[in-house]
Design an enzyme around this catalytic site. Structure first.
Site, PDB file in Angstrom:
ATOM      1  N   LYS A  13      -7.761  -4.736  -6.581  1.00 58.35           N
ATOM      2  CA  LYS A  13      -7.611  -5.499  -5.338  1.00 58.35           C
ATOM      3  C   LYS A  13      -7.843  -4.567  -4.157  1.00 58.35           C
ATOM      4  CE  LYS A  13      -3.490  -6.032  -3.747  1.00 58.35           C
ATOM      5  NZ  LYS A  13      -3.605  -5.314  -2.429  1.00 58.35           N
ATOM      6  N   ALA A 101      -1.865   3.451  -6.218  1.00 58.23           N
ATOM      7  CA  ALA A 101      -3.110   3.830  -5.554  1.00 58.23           C
ATOM      8  C   ALA A 101      -3.527   2.870  -4.453  1.00 58.23           C
ATOM      9  CB  ALA A 101      -4.230   3.929  -6.584  1.00 58.23           C
ATOM     10  N   GLY A 102      -2.769   1.791  -4.196  1.00 59.99           N
ATOM     11  CA  GLY A 102      -3.161   0.836  -3.169  1.00 59.99           C
ATOM     12  C   GLY A 102      -4.234  -0.129  -3.599  1.00 59.99           C
ATOM     13  N   GLY A 104      -3.586  -2.454  -6.162  1.00 62.46           N
ATOM     14  CA  GLY A 104      -2.938  -3.594  -6.801  1.00 62.46           C
ATOM     15  C   GLY A 104      -2.982  -3.588  -8.310  1.00 62.46           C
ATOM     16  N   SER A 107       0.009  -5.391 -10.134  1.00 61.25           N
ATOM     17  CA  SER A 107      -0.037  -6.833  -9.866  1.00 61.25           C
ATOM     18  C   SER A 107      -1.210  -7.482 -10.577  1.00 61.25           C
ATOM     19  CB  SER A 107      -0.143  -7.082  -8.357  1.00 61.25           C
ATOM     20  OG  SER A 107       1.004  -6.615  -7.680  1.00 61.25           O
ATOM     21  N   ASP A 140       1.963  -9.369  -4.419  1.00 59.85           N
ATOM     22  CA  ASP A 140       0.511  -9.373  -4.597  1.00 59.85           C
ATOM     23  C   ASP A 140       0.052 -10.159  -5.826  1.00 59.85           C
ATOM     24  OD1 ASP A 140      -0.011  -7.897  -2.353  1.00 59.85           O
ATOM     25  OD2 ASP A 140      -0.210  -5.986  -3.398  1.00 59.85           O
TER      26      ASP A 140
END
Length: 284
Positions: A13, A101-102, A104, A107, A140
């Site tokens: 994401k 790691a940002g 997602g 999620s 998320d």
């Protein structure tokens, strides 16, 4: 004869934009984010089984808990309870997305597990219904269930699908530092942020609109992890890069590129984790 597994991609994401407002009384932060998904990510496979058993592969899986704290198992158990069934499954997660790691990853894995088990167990639930379960697992997860270009608002529960959103050739980079979300939001809160101001409608020139937007978590993340600033500076100096920004709460960054060749050239030149991808939506 062993049945063929049901396989679901858990695509990375990417928050092309991320506006965040001051925390609500319940501690959650309202947000407004334009989210897209890569044609690359983790993979979840499920087969019938007498209970819930999770196995993992991939270098990134070493950073995941193997017990009940794993979001894949949490998602499976949540679906069991919601459906009122005691069906089991053998679940295999191939983990390629870096942890914290940002992008997602957790999620996306939970969402792919819900989609896969929905098929395996013959529930035939809609994505909207699965999203109600997903929101309890993480803000998320509903967006990752749809895995299409979308605008995410509220705390992640208000989702507007963007059906006419063309793809971007891009590169995803990670400077090799894990960035837990909690400390970044704590630093964001310490700066006494204003209430959320939602973005203006996106016009026909998507790139111009994106350049006028931001990621409100980028500054606190950079303050904690200067490697992110170095990665962004490097990206912005590369030929063929139209826009570079951090995704989510970091540390991964993305660059929108002129074409696929440019994205592959940037990925090849980076001394670290890099993937040339197509950003749009991987799940149909």
């Amino acid at each position: 004869m062993t049945p063929s597994p049901i396989t679901e991609l858990a695509p990375a994401k990417v928050n092309l934009t991320l506006r965040v407002g001051a925390a609500r009384p319940d501690g959650y932060h309202p947000l407004d984010s334009l989210v897209v998904f890569a044609d690359w990510g983790d993979t979840v496979e499920v087969r019938p089984g007498p209970g819930l058993l999770l196995t993992m592969s991939g270098e990134a899986s070493r950073a995941l808990p193997p017990d009940g704290n794993n979001l894949v198992l949490q998602a499976a158990r949540a679906l069991q309870v919601a459906a009122g069934i005691d069906e089991g499954a053998m679940i295999r997660l191939d983990k390629q997305i870096p942890v914290e790691a940002g992008l997602g990853g957790g999620s996306a894995d939970a969402a792919a597990t819900l989609r896969a088990l929905n098929r395996l167990w013959g529930l035939d639930w809609t994505l909207d219904r699965l999203a109600e379960i997903g929101l309890r697992l993480g803000a998320d997860v509903p967006a990752c269930l749809y895995a299409r270009p979308l605008r995410m608002r509220g705390i992640g529960e208000w989702i507007d699908i963007l059906p006419a959103f063309d793809a971007f050739d891009a590169v995803l980079l990670n400077p090799g530092v894990a960035v837990p979300t909690g400390p970044i939001f704590k630093a964001f809160d310490a700066a006494d942020p204003a209430p959320l101001a939602e973005a203006d409608p996106m016009g026909e020139d998507r790139l111009a609109w994106l350049r006028g937007e931001r990621n409100d978590l980028e500054a606190p993340a950079v303050a904690h992890h200067p490697e992110i600033a170095g990665t962004l500076d490097w990206l912005r100096g590369q030929t063929g890069v139209a826009l570079a920004r951090m995704s989510g709460s970091g540390a991964s960054c993305f660059a929108l590129c002129a074409d696929r060749a440019s994205a592959e050239r940037v990925a090849d030149a980076y001394d670290g984790f890099a993937r040339a991808v197509c950003l749009t939506g991987a799940v149909r």
